[in-house]
Motif scaffolding. Sequence first.
Motif, PDB file in Angstrom:
ATOM      1  N   LYS A 235      13.557 -16.555 -10.518  1.00  0.00           N
ATOM      2  CA  LYS A 235      15.134 -16.574 -10.098  1.00  0.00           C
ATOM      3  C   LYS A 235      15.962 -15.840  -8.425  1.00  0.00           C
ATOM      4  N   TYR A 236      14.456 -14.705  -9.075  1.00  0.00           N
ATOM      5  CA  TYR A 236      15.197 -13.783  -7.453  1.00  0.00           C
ATOM      6  C   TYR A 236      14.031 -13.321  -6.293  1.00  0.00           C
ATOM      7  N   PHE A 237      12.751 -13.793  -6.910  1.00  0.00           N
ATOM      8  CA  PHE A 237      11.876 -13.555  -5.992  1.00  0.00           C
ATOM      9  C   PHE A 237      11.389 -14.338  -4.837  1.00  0.00           C
ATOM     10  N   PRO A 238      11.178 -14.389  -3.263  1.00  0.00           N
ATOM     11  CA  PRO A 238      10.707 -13.195  -2.614  1.00  0.00           C
ATOM     12  C   PRO A 238      12.634 -12.436  -2.027  1.00  0.00           C
ATOM     13  N   TYR A 239      13.442 -12.309  -3.038  1.00  0.00           N
ATOM     14  CA  TYR A 239      15.073 -12.417  -2.452  1.00  0.00           C
ATOM     15  C   TYR A 239      15.165 -10.768  -2.348  1.00  0.00           C
ATOM     16  N   GLU A 240      15.378 -10.871  -3.992  1.00  0.00           N
ATOM     17  CA  GLU A 240      15.620  -9.712  -4.167  1.00  0.00           C
ATOM     18  C   GLU A 240      14.322  -8.819  -4.856  1.00  0.00           C
ATOM     19  N   ASP A 241      14.371  -7.642  -5.139  1.00  0.00           N
ATOM     20  CA  ASP A 241      13.753  -6.473  -5.004  1.00  0.00           C
ATOM     21  C   ASP A 241      14.319  -6.542  -7.268  1.00  0.00           C
ATOM     22  N   PHE A 242      13.006  -6.077  -8.038  1.00  0.00           N
ATOM     23  CA  PHE A 242      12.669  -6.056  -9.100  1.00  0.00           C
ATOM     24  C   PHE A 242      13.001  -4.694  -9.484  1.00  0.00           C
ATOM     25  N   LYS A 243      14.597  -4.556 -10.096  1.00  0.00           N
ATOM     26  CA  LYS A 243      14.643  -3.350 -10.399  1.00  0.00           C
ATOM     27  C   LYS A 243      14.677  -3.704 -11.870  1.00  0.00           C
TER      28      LYS A 243
ATOM     29  N   THR B 262       8.922  -3.384  -7.008  1.00  0.00           N
ATOM     30  CA  THR B 262       9.593  -2.215  -8.266  1.00  0.00           C
ATOM     31  C   THR B 262       9.734  -1.849  -8.173  1.00  0.00           C
ATOM     32  N   GLN B 263      11.530  -1.109  -8.700  1.00  0.00           N
ATOM     33  CA  GLN B 263      11.891  -0.158  -8.516  1.00  0.00           C
ATOM     34  C   GLN B 263      12.337   0.155 -10.197  1.00  0.00           C
ATOM     35  N   TYR B 264      11.576   0.993 -10.694  1.00  0.00           N
ATOM     36  CA  TYR B 264      11.712   1.329 -12.193  1.00  0.00           C
ATOM     37  C   TYR B 264      12.423   2.986 -12.409  1.00  0.00           C
TER      38      TYR B 264
ATOM     39  N   HIS C 243      24.671  -2.668  -7.156  1.00  0.00           N
ATOM     40  CA  HIS C 243      25.206  -3.954  -6.738  1.00  0.00           C
ATOM     41  C   HIS C 243      23.856  -5.200  -7.137  1.00  0.00           C
ATOM     42  N   ALA C 244      22.660  -4.840  -7.051  1.00  0.00           N
ATOM     43  CA  ALA C 244      22.152  -6.175  -7.028  1.00  0.00           C
ATOM     44  C   ALA C 244      21.276  -6.505  -8.462  1.00  0.00           C
ATOM     45  N   PRO C 245      21.315  -7.729  -8.219  1.00  0.00           N
ATOM     46  CA  PRO C 245      20.415  -7.663 -10.260  1.00  0.00           C
ATOM     47  C   PRO C 245      19.009  -6.966 -10.730  1.00  0.00           C
ATOM     48  N   CYS C 246      19.587  -6.956 -11.797  1.00  0.00           N
ATOM     49  CA  CYS C 246      18.566  -5.695 -12.388  1.00  0.00           C
ATOM     50  C   CYS C 246      18.580  -6.612 -13.662  1.00  0.00           C
TER      51      CYS C 246
END
Length: 529
Positions: free
Chosen positions: A180-188, A218-220, A261-264
Amino acid sequence: MLRSILSCNHRCCPRQTHLKAYFSSTALTANDKPPSKHNDKINYNPDISFSTTVDPKHLKYPMLSSHDLESHRKPPTRVRMLVRDFIEDSLYNPHYGYFSKRATIFTAPPHCGGVEGGFDFNKYRDSAEFEVDVAKRYGEFGNGEEDGPGRQLWHTPTELFKPWYGQAIAQCLVSEYLLKYFPYEDFKVYELGAGNGTLALNILDFLKTHYPDVYDRTQYTIIEISEKLSRAQRHRLHQQGHSQVVDVVNQSVFQWQRKEHAPCYVVAAEVVDNFAHDVVRYDLKTLEAYQGVVAVDEVGDFVPFYTKISDPLIASYLALRRRLSLPVPLPRFLRSPTLRKLYASLPFAPNLSPPDYIPTRLLSLLKILRTHFPRHRLLLSDFSSLPDAVPGLNAPVVQTRVGTTMIPCGTIFVQQGWFDIMFPDGLYCSSRDAGPDADEQDELSYARVSPLASSTSPLSLGADFFSSRARRSPLDGVTSASGLPVGERKSSVFSHAEYLETYADLEKTRLVNGENPMIGFYENVKVLF
């Protein structure tokens, strides 16, 4: 006396504002003498007669919340509080709370011989041999406490089946993210209540090894209420080389203010079972709801009673039930007005329904997720049912560990800090009851637009947002790895086995005789995604 089997006398005056319920710690025989009130802290009621009125001095006690009690270094006296605040204070008070000071999370020691210190499942003949080894590891922890009943030790699927259980969760999340999101969004990822940090470590190790491109994005974030555990999590994850991608925030999720605000992805594994609940009982004649309050007197004894609804969170939950056309939760034989009237006319019959434990803190969490994480996906796993629960609907198990034995109790009103209070997490309840308020609108004006947005349906937050009913057909013919249509925000509840059979490497936990404890154990766990 550590195991308190309480009998509740709940005959109450029908039209009073404050309704009284007394609790006794044990049944007396003819030869028994009541122990001293000042020595017995398990709330034994020494009065021979039963009074339906609340002592006026209890009503004059200040009404405090669990937040007000955070500065108290010992359990309070001469106070009143909602049942929700009593439970929260008992479990999470930073100075005497169960999880803050007493609880220890079981983990397999490094010399078990498995990967990352976990059990080497392929060497066990059968589940009986595995259980014997688990019991042996439990014994190695010892009691650990000289005062009180002993070390409060408990385990989770994450610890018992590490790293394979955590890798299954990682596979689920990364499958969704890649589609759904790679590579446009970070993996939060936001994890609530990370315990020893084992789940976070297993997820990040898995990503680093198998999905390095995802790991780099990734931001965990761990949101941990316990200062002690947050320090341990930070040290462990930094020591294992994940300091660049991990942020440990020592804060209650109910005090969270930052907006994402981003997908997470929000992960809550074995967390919501310890979320505080409120108690509501209904007048059997009018079906008017009353909220549970407990007074703590000058010697620390508990006096539960009921008042008209005044708490906004309880009122919000009950209003939500009404809007969803959910019936008042009564035993089957009390659902008929005629039978209720007949039952209430019987001698010594109670005029209030059995206790109904409502997940008000879970409702708070869902509102926080909607407000501060508007584009989140929630992965929640926990116990859907529990044995040895106290009386009531959706009632908790209240237990403490004495030596090597876990002892259940008969009431929630027990010494603060020494007892685990654990609810069936209400996955079905949350998916059915916890939709948003009708007059509240979703705020997405600042959310970043995903490149996939043009091919998927818009985010919907109607009353069916948390429904587990049949999913709609995907608008663009694309289905995600979990079986959910891309772009849809529909929730589903899976059994523990169904979830693991989809995402886990089951060969890693298969025993010699073919049994798989990761599938066979925890049959009362369900997963909401």
